[in-house]
Design a protein around this motif. Structure first.
Motif, PDB file in Angstrom:
ATOM      1  N   GLN A 216       0.695  -1.297   0.072  1.00 35.45           N
ATOM      2  CA  GLN A 216      -0.126  -0.065   0.157  1.00 35.45           C
ATOM      3  C   GLN A 216       0.851   1.303  -0.063  1.00 35.45           C
ATOM      4  O   GLN A 216       0.592   2.148  -0.687  1.00 35.45           O
ATOM      5  CB  GLN A 216      -0.850  -0.129   1.240  1.00 35.45           C
ATOM      6  CG  GLN A 216      -1.993  -1.039   0.973  1.00 35.45           C
ATOM      7  CD  GLN A 216      -2.960  -0.981   2.286  1.00 35.45           C
ATOM      8  OE1 GLN A 216      -3.387   0.169   2.760  1.00 35.45           O
ATOM      9  NE2 GLN A 216      -3.382  -2.046   2.668  1.00 35.45           N
ATOM     10  N   VAL A 217       1.759   1.213   0.817  1.00 37.22           N
ATOM     11  CA  VAL A 217       2.888   2.298   0.836  1.00 37.22           C
ATOM     12  C   VAL A 217       3.475   2.619  -0.566  1.00 37.22           C
ATOM     13  O   VAL A 217       3.668   3.514  -1.043  1.00 37.22           O
ATOM     14  CB  VAL A 217       4.109   2.107   1.735  1.00 37.22           C
ATOM     15  CG1 VAL A 217       5.080   3.280   1.722  1.00 37.22           C
ATOM     16  CG2 VAL A 217       3.356   2.364   3.034  1.00 37.22           C
ATOM     17  N   ILE A 218       3.937   1.444  -1.232  1.00 41.64           N
ATOM     18  CA  ILE A 218       4.587   1.291  -2.347  1.00 41.64           C
ATOM     19  C   ILE A 218       3.573   2.179  -3.594  1.00 41.64           C
ATOM     20  O   ILE A 218       3.895   2.956  -4.497  1.00 41.64           O
ATOM     21  CB  ILE A 218       4.894   0.102  -3.155  1.00 41.64           C
ATOM     22  CG1 ILE A 218       6.295   0.025  -2.129  1.00 41.64           C
ATOM     23  CG2 ILE A 218       5.310   0.310  -4.453  1.00 41.64           C
ATOM     24  CD1 ILE A 218       6.493  -1.717  -2.713  1.00 41.64           C
ATOM     25  N   GLY A 219       2.231   1.679  -3.373  1.00 44.02           N
ATOM     26  CA  GLY A 219       0.925   2.270  -4.278  1.00 44.02           C
ATOM     27  C   GLY A 219       0.731   3.693  -4.185  1.00 44.02           C
ATOM     28  O   GLY A 219       0.334   4.269  -4.905  1.00 44.02           O
ATOM     29  N   SER A 220       1.088   4.229  -2.963  1.00 44.34           N
ATOM     30  CA  SER A 220       0.769   5.711  -2.585  1.00 44.34           C
ATOM     31  C   SER A 220       2.024   6.520  -2.978  1.00 44.34           C
ATOM     32  O   SER A 220       2.066   7.830  -2.966  1.00 44.34           O
ATOM     33  CB  SER A 220       0.530   5.845  -1.230  1.00 44.34           C
ATOM     34  OG  SER A 220       1.707   5.719  -0.380  1.00 44.34           O
TER      35      SER A 220
END
Length: 239
Positions: A216-220
């Motif tokens: 999720q962090v990577i996607g943000s």
């Protein structure tokens, strides 16, 4: 959406969970899973590879192969060690050893740097692409209030500097690339097992939870986040 994904350390606790989650989330993506001792994957979109991470000729060949048909959209480096049968984190100066220092640096700093050397140049330049390496909060100099763990702390601090350097260099030729480091929290794994009794309640994560949070962090991430270190909760870890 990433279409061409590469994972290093794919046979480890977090690496295998990254592989499983990404294979499930992106069934149309091509996923290359590298490890020293690979296991066959049941997922049709995952290809496993055996690789000596210190063999630069093999790394160069691997980068050429995985990017032959399409640039790479996502690289996750989930390699590294905290302890072995012969090495434990140092509690004081008297525990320091040159041999142990070199083994820890080799695994935690040199290997991700060499992977970056060959895989950052093949990142996608037409859309956002990410190179992410697992680091640790204990690599933060400003957040060090307990001392100890000399070689591990230093190796992760050095890795964070490598990430910063690579981000600055990559920006000159690939405006779409995001180079970052990630702190997964304390994950229930062989790496953390000797130290779990000191983990606060609720802060020992399953690999599934940590990997999900980090994805999720990577996607943000945005391009202005390149060169930074982020924890599992999305907060930046200060140098």
């Amino acid at each position: 959406m990433p279409n061409n994904i590469t994972i290093f350390g794919a046979n480890g606790t977090l690496g295998s969970e990254f592989t499983r989650a990404l294979s499930s989330h992106y069934p149309e993506a091509t996923i290359h899973a590298f490890s020293r001792r690979p296991e066959d994957s049941a997922a049709q979109n995952v290809t496993t590879h055996q690789l000596d991470y210190l063999d630069e000729a093999a790394l160069k060949y691997a980068a050429t192969e995985v990017s032959a048909n399409a640039p790479v959209d996502l690289v996750i480096v989930a390699t590294g060690i905290l302890h072995t049968d012969d090495i434990m984190p140092e509690k004081s100066l008297r525990d320091l050893s040159a041999d142990k220092f070199m083994q820890i640096y080799q695994a935690n700093t040199i290997v991700p740097a060499l992977i970056a050397k060959y895989f950052v140049p093949v990142l996608n330049k037409k859309q956002l692409s990410v190179f992410a390496a697992l680091s640790a909060r204990v690599g933060s100099i400003s957040d060090n209030h307990l001392g100890g763990w000399y070689s591990y702390r230093a190796s992760k601090a050095a890795l964070n500097m490598i990430i910063r350097n690579v981000a600055i260099e990559a920006r000159r030729t690939n405006k779409q690339a995001i180079i970052c480091a990630l702190h997964p929290g304390t994950v229930d794994s062989p790496l953390s097992e000797p130290f779990q009794k000191n983990v606060p309640e609720g802060k020992l994560f399953t690999a599934e939870y940590s990997a999900c949070q980090l994805l999720q962090v990577i996607g943000s991430l945005k391009t202005e986040d390149s060169g930074k270190v982020f924890a599992w909760d999305g907060n930046e870890v200060l140098p």
